[in-house]
Write an enzyme that holds these catalytic residues in place. Sequence first.
Site, short mmCIF file in Angstrom:
data_model
loop_
_atom_site.label_atom_id
_atom_site.label_comp_id
_atom_site.label_asym_id
_atom_site.label_seq_id
_atom_site.Cartn_x
_atom_site.Cartn_y
_atom_site.Cartn_z
CG HIS A 146 -39.50 -6.17 -25.08
ND1 HIS A 146 -40.56 -6.41 -25.92
CD2 HIS A 146 -40.00 -6.28 -23.81
CE1 HIS A 146 -41.64 -6.65 -25.20
NE2 HIS A 146 -41.33 -6.59 -23.92
CD GLU A 147 -38.08 -6.13 -20.49
OE1 GLU A 147 -38.78 -5.31 -19.86
OE2 GLU A 147 -38.51 -7.24 -20.88
CG HIS A 150 -41.88 -2.62 -21.45
ND1 HIS A 150 -43.17 -2.48 -21.90
CD2 HIS A 150 -41.60 -3.95 -21.54
CE1 HIS A 150 -43.66 -3.67 -22.24
NE2 HIS A 150 -42.72 -4.58 -22.04
CD GLU A 225 -45.13 -7.23 -23.07
OE1 GLU A 225 -44.09 -7.63 -23.65
OE2 GLU A 225 -45.11 -6.57 -22.01
#
Length: 300
Positions: A146-147, A150, A225
């Site tokens: 997930h990071e 980003h 998100e």
Amino acid sequence: MFKRIFLLTLTNIAVIFLLTLFISLLHLDRWLNAYGIDYQTLFLFSMVVGFTGSFISLAISKWMAKMAYNIHVIQEPSNEAERWLVETVAELAKRANIRMPEVGIYESPEVNAFATGPSRSNALVAVSTGILSQMNKKQIAGVLAHEITHINNGDMVTMTLLQGVVNTFVVFLSRIIGFFVDRLFSRNEERESIGIGFYLGMFISEIVLGLLASIIVAWYSRMREFRADAGGAHLAGKEAMISALKKLKQIMEGESAFIDERSPALNAFKINGRPGGILALLATHPPLDERIKALERIPD
């Protein structure tokens, strides 16, 4: 990064054109000029004020994060957990086709992680000791993916540019409103100088417009998100991402729920944010249930 800056520059040019057209069509330019307000210069001033702080924050974001959270950046893994963490981030970065970010650990009971940095090639992924102790490797891999997403999506840059745009309009419109309020309530002989009405009108409108701007930025953050979750599912597997969010939900509903507020500016870049409640419009993260459902709708 440069592509996003180019697109945002084009957006600003388009906005300036539309704003100028809007002012001209309503003949507001005559009113503004009559009171000695050079709105074009004011808008350029507003852009400088609006973007300067945002870009400075972006440029020093890694340094700020390291200082605020006392992050231990892993240069050479000192144990098996650190080795696994670095290797997992390296593998995910390779899959995402980005440069390996710095990897760090910060001491905190919160179950969280975040990514920060001025560009895709100069980023940091940090995880809490809380997440390392309360999640299994599959779940942590989902969080790391997930990071990494980003970073790959350039979210730090995009959020900075968006914040700069809304800051510009807050500064510009609040001063226009301040001038209007000042002229509305001042006597004719006082209209050659700025009075208390300007500062009062500007102050109140900055608060109101700032709140509206925060709602816009928070909305974009929530959409971002969902994209990071989908990207995390692509890199680490849908089940890993869903499992991580379900674990977060379990923890946040328990008595040990905790969000580390040492650097509130970084909360928008964490895997999990504070629930919105009544102020849901200002929440930087969607409810975990919505994020899980969105992942479950992704085809296997």
